[in-house]
Design a protein around this motif. Structure first.
Motif: not given
Lengths: 127, 127
Positions: A42-44, A53-58, B21-27
């Motif tokens: 998992v990258y992101s 909601q977590v929509a996608y795991a990259i 939005i990516s989790a990285d960006k929220v943090v």
């Protein structure tokens, strides 16, 4: 292969409980297919702003599929965590994954349309 | 104070869209109260393993409340993103925040019970 995530007696986990896990800890977790083959990690995570909601795991597949570093978004719903493997398991063979919507660091998608193509490919209704 | 998150023409954002939005960006995103006071920033996200919902955003308040580095989990639902401020806004004054469930790096909580106390404090039903 068995591994345990229980902390030593008397210590308390801060990044994971039975029900919760920190985003930091999800990122970097290995992804396997049903045959136990290592597919990537998992990258992101992409989060739906409105409902949280977590929509996608990259997933990143560093060269594994013979195409250099590439990113394959997977709908969160297709991931199942396997405590024995200490990783996520997806019911995908390599050929299905290879044909799935993906992008490279030099070829970033327009998510507004790309996300829809990911949902359709995996037959998952949009969150 | 107005800021824009639109990329230059012809470029495509990879870490944010209108909906994602990516989790990285929220943090790392700044958190303000309704009075526009800077309260802290997002340190981490806790995700519900089962349904993939972001349950808590962990705010860090580095010394701001006069108690050294501390972590205040906020239910995701109490956060609203303000594009003008380019940060999250919460309807909390400092005294309410100060009295809220929190922990320090040396005083980690047992999340299974702690999460419940967070939900109760903010009057949010558990996700």
């Amino acid at each position: 292969m068995e591994s345990t995530t229980m902390p030593p007696r008397g210590e308390v986990r801060t990044d994971e409980t039975d029900n919760l896990i920190s985003a930091d800890k999800v990122v970097g977790t290995t992804v396997y297919n049903r045959q136990g083959e290592h597919l990537g990690s998992v990258y992101s995570l992409m989060i739906d702003k409105l409902n949280g909601q977590v929509a996608y795991a990259i997933m990143s597949f560093g060269g594994f599929l013979g195409m250099g570093e590439s990113y394959h978004p997977l709908p969160w719903k297709v991931l199942a965590y396997d405590t024995g493997l200490d990783g996520y398991v997806v019911d995908l063979d390599r050929s299905r994954l290879k044909a799935a919507p993906s992008y490279t660091p030099r070829n970033a998608p327009d998510w507004d349309t790309f996300g829809k193509s990911v949902d359709e490919y995996y037959g998952v209704p949009p969150v």
